[in-house]
Design an enzyme around this catalytic site. Structure first.
Site, PDB file in Angstrom:
ATOM      1  N   LYS A  38      34.561 -24.389  39.709  1.00 23.82           N
ATOM      2  CA  LYS A  38      35.126 -24.545  41.055  1.00 23.82           C
ATOM      3  C   LYS A  38      34.633 -23.385  41.919  1.00 23.82           C
ATOM      4  CE  LYS A  38      39.655 -25.874  42.895  1.00 23.82           C
ATOM      5  NZ  LYS A  38      41.099 -25.855  42.594  1.00 23.82           N
TER       6      LYS A  38
HETATM    7  O1  G3P Z   1      43.958 -27.576  44.387  1.00 21.37           O
HETATM    8  C1  G3P Z   1      44.242 -26.797  45.514  1.00 21.37           C
HETATM    9  C2  G3P Z   1      45.719 -26.717  45.680  1.00 21.37           C
HETATM   10  O2  G3P Z   1      46.269 -26.098  44.562  1.00 21.37           O
HETATM   11  C3  G3P Z   1      46.214 -26.052  46.881  1.00 21.37           C
HETATM   12  O3  G3P Z   1      47.526 -26.489  46.989  1.00 21.37           O
HETATM   13  O4  G3P Z   1      49.870 -26.413  47.639  1.00 21.37           O
HETATM   14  O5  G3P Z   1      48.539 -24.284  47.476  1.00 21.37           O
HETATM   15  O6  G3P Z   1      48.135 -25.889  49.321  1.00 21.37           O
HETATM   16  P1  G3P Z   1      48.567 -25.712  47.918  1.00 21.37           P
END
Ligand code: G3P
Length: 216
Positions: free
Chosen positions: A87
Site C-alpha cells: 500500500k
Molecule cells: O482504508 C482507509 C481507512 O482506514 C480510512 O478510514 O475511517 O480512518 O477515514 P477512516
C-alpha cells in the site's frame, strides 16, 4: 463486489472471515498502532498472522515517502507472503514506486485518493487497487460516493485495469451505495459489514415464525 475488512484487529478479522464472505484485509499505520503493533519484527509477524488467517489480498502500508524508501520497504513487505499487496500513498514518489512495483510483478494499493485525477495517475502507473477515502470526503462536505461513480465511469471508458477499492467506509449504506456506483471492492469496519444484516422486519418476521413454530 469483493469484501475486505479494514482493521488490524485479529478478533474482528476472524469474525468477518468466519462469515465466509471475506475476500481480503486492508491495514494502515493508524490501524496497526491502534492494536499496539510496534517495531519491524512485530509488524512483520502481524502481517504473517493475518495472511495465514485470510486467503485473499492483504494490504500492508509502507511508511517511507521517498521512491528509494518505498521500494526498499515494499520489497520486504511483499516477501512476507504472496498475498501481500504493498500500500503506497498518492504522492509523486509513490506513483514512481507503483510503476516500479508494477514492472516487477508486485501488487499495489494506491491509498489516500481524493480526486479523479489522482485515480487516473495511479491507474496509469499500474496500481492493482486504488483507494478513494469516501467517508473522509463526506466528512469534508463533499460526496464520496459521487467520486466512486466518476472513477468507475472514467476507468470503463478508458479501459483502466486498476480495481476501485472504496475505503473509509462509515456505515452499511456506504457499502450499498459503493456497490451501486461500481466499486470493485469495499473495505469496511466489521460493524458496517454486520450492519448489512439488519432489518427490523426480519427480526419481527423471525419472532413470529418462531412463535408459530411452537403450534406446528
Ligand atoms: O482504508 C482507509 C481507512 O482506514 C480510512 O478510514 O475511517 O480512518 O477515514 P477512516
Amino acid at each position: 463486489m469483493k469484501f475486505f475488512i479494514d482493521t488490524a484487529n485479529l478478533a474482528q478479522i476472524k469474525e468477518a472471515n468466519d462469515l465466509g464472505i471475506l475476500d481480503g484485509v486492508t491495514t494502515n499505520p493508524s490501524l496497526m498502532a491502534k492494536e499496539g503493533i510496534k517495531g519491524e519484527e512485530a509488524i512483520t509477524n502481524h502481517y504473517k498472522t493475518i495472511c495465514e488467517m485470510v486467503d485473499g489480498d492483504i494490504s500492508a502500508e509502507v511508511l517511507g515517502v521517498t521512491f528509494e524508501g518505498i521500494v526498499e520497504e515494499g520489497k520486504k513487505l511483499a516477501a512476507i507472503h504472496p498475498n501481500i499487496v504493498v500500500k503506497v500513498p498518492m504522492i509523486k514518489d509513490g506513483i514512481k514506486a507503483i510503476k516500479w512495483f508494477t514492472d516487477n510483478g508486485i501488487k499495489t494499493n494506491c491509498t489516500l485518493i481524493f480526486s479523479a485525477g489522482q485515480a487516473i495517475l495511479a491507474a496509469k502507473a499500474g496500481a492493482s487497487y486504488i483507494s478513494p477515502f469516501i467517508g473522509r470526503i463526506d466528512d469534508s462536505g463533499w460526496d464520496g460516493v459521487q467520486l466512486i461513480s466518476q472513477i468507475a465511469q472514467i476507468y470503463a471508458v478508458q479501459g483502466f485495469k486498476s480495481e476501485i477499492l472504496a475505503a473509509s467506509i462509515r456505515n452499511a449504506n456506504h457499502i450499498i451505495a459503493c456497490a451501486e456506483a461500481g466499486a470493485n471492492v469495499c473495505t469496511c469496519p466489521l460493524d458496517s459489514i454486520l450492519g448489512l444484516l439488519k432489518h427490523p422486519l426480519t427480526d419481527i418476521g423471525l419472532a413470529k415464525f418462531l412463535e408459530d413454530a411452537k403450534k406446528m
